[in-house]
Write a protein that holds these residues in place. Sequence first.
Motif, PDB file in Angstrom:
ATOM      1  N   MET A   1      43.780  47.526  46.951  1.00  0.00           N
ATOM      2  CA  MET A   1      44.290  46.869  48.029  1.00  0.00           C
ATOM      3  C   MET A   1      43.086  46.451  49.185  1.00  0.00           C
ATOM      4  N   ASP A   2      43.228  45.401  49.947  1.00  0.00           N
ATOM      5  CA  ASP A   2      42.270  44.959  50.933  1.00  0.00           C
ATOM      6  C   ASP A   2      42.879  45.398  52.164  1.00  0.00           C
ATOM      7  N   CYS A   3      41.845  45.794  53.247  1.00  0.00           N
ATOM      8  CA  CYS A   3      42.300  46.209  54.484  1.00  0.00           C
ATOM      9  C   CYS A   3      43.179  44.900  55.220  1.00  0.00           C
ATOM     10  N   ARG A   4      43.884  45.585  56.070  1.00  0.00           N
ATOM     11  CA  ARG A   4      44.819  44.499  56.768  1.00  0.00           C
ATOM     12  C   ARG A   4      43.929  44.078  57.987  1.00  0.00           C
ATOM     13  N   ILE A   5      43.772  42.704  58.249  1.00  0.00           N
ATOM     14  CA  ILE A   5      42.896  42.229  59.354  1.00  0.00           C
ATOM     15  C   ILE A   5      43.557  42.639  60.312  1.00  0.00           C
ATOM     16  N   GLY A   6      42.390  43.179  61.619  1.00  0.00           N
ATOM     17  CA  GLY A   6      42.773  43.694  62.935  1.00  0.00           C
ATOM     18  C   GLY A   6      43.512  44.893  63.005  1.00  0.00           C
ATOM     19  N   CYS A   7      43.645  45.711  61.943  1.00  0.00           N
ATOM     20  CA  CYS A   7      44.144  47.077  61.801  1.00  0.00           C
ATOM     21  C   CYS A   7      43.173  48.043  62.431  1.00  0.00           C
ATOM     22  N   GLY A   8      42.468  48.586  61.594  1.00  0.00           N
ATOM     23  CA  GLY A   8      41.375  49.588  62.169  1.00  0.00           C
ATOM     24  C   GLY A   8      42.126  50.990  62.318  1.00  0.00           C
ATOM     25  N   ALA A   9      43.197  51.361  61.859  1.00  0.00           N
ATOM     26  CA  ALA A   9      43.833  52.684  61.656  1.00  0.00           C
ATOM     27  C   ALA A   9      42.912  53.670  61.361  1.00  0.00           C
ATOM     28  N   CYS A  10      42.281  53.368  60.385  1.00  0.00           N
ATOM     29  CA  CYS A  10      41.575  54.332  59.439  1.00  0.00           C
ATOM     30  C   CYS A  10      40.160  54.496  60.315  1.00  0.00           C
ATOM     31  N   CYS A  11      40.022  53.858  61.564  1.00  0.00           N
ATOM     32  CA  CYS A  11      38.650  54.014  62.199  1.00  0.00           C
ATOM     33  C   CYS A  11      39.033  54.464  63.733  1.00  0.00           C
ATOM     34  N   ILE A  12      40.442  54.599  63.667  1.00  0.00           N
ATOM     35  CA  ILE A  12      40.643  55.282  65.254  1.00  0.00           C
ATOM     36  C   ILE A  12      41.540  56.609  64.719  1.00  0.00           C
ATOM     37  N   ALA A  13      42.546  56.797  64.141  1.00  0.00           N
ATOM     38  CA  ALA A  13      43.280  57.940  64.028  1.00  0.00           C
ATOM     39  C   ALA A  13      42.490  59.422  63.379  1.00  0.00           C
ATOM     40  N   PRO A  14      41.579  59.359  62.422  1.00  0.00           N
ATOM     41  CA  PRO A  14      40.984  60.361  61.849  1.00  0.00           C
ATOM     42  C   PRO A  14      39.870  60.762  63.028  1.00  0.00           C
ATOM     43  N   SER A  15      39.520  62.221  62.803  1.00  0.00           N
ATOM     44  CA  SER A  15      38.420  62.484  63.347  1.00  0.00           C
ATOM     45  C   SER A  15      37.157  62.499  62.220  1.00  0.00           C
ATOM     46  N   ILE A  16      35.937  62.480  62.789  1.00  0.00           N
ATOM     47  CA  ILE A  16      34.606  62.264  61.952  1.00  0.00           C
ATOM     48  C   ILE A  16      33.738  63.395  62.572  1.00  0.00           C
ATOM     49  N   SER A  17      33.525  64.562  61.808  1.00  0.00           N
ATOM     50  CA  SER A  17      32.762  65.488  62.310  1.00  0.00           C
ATOM     51  C   SER A  17      31.184  65.192  62.255  1.00  0.00           C
ATOM     52  N   SER A  18      30.712  64.294  61.324  1.00  0.00           N
ATOM     53  CA  SER A  18      29.321  63.834  61.107  1.00  0.00           C
ATOM     54  C   SER A  18      28.953  63.017  62.358  1.00  0.00           C
TER      55      SER A  18
END
Length: 85
Positions: A1-18
């Motif tokens: 599956m390709d990313c949905r244009i303009g979505c970005g949910a995976c770059c907003i919702a989760p925390s990243i500890s590194s």
Amino acid sequence: MDCRIGCGACCIAPSISSPIPGMPDGKPAGVRCVQLSCLLFGRPERPAVCVSLRASAEMCGESREEALLYLSFLERATAPGRRRV
């Protein structure tokens, strides 16, 4: 599956500890990543969690809103200190 244009949910919702360039302490959940435009794509500075994340029908849902809801739910469900039943 390709990313949905303009979505970005995976770059907003989760925390990243590194550390991320521009976010040396990582990224809190619900905060837009400063690298959202994928300036780190294919570069060694890109966090491992970002490298391993792949779009899927379950994760992305039918819309950006569904993706944000699902990923926010997963973030809360897996947060450190959350009591497991």
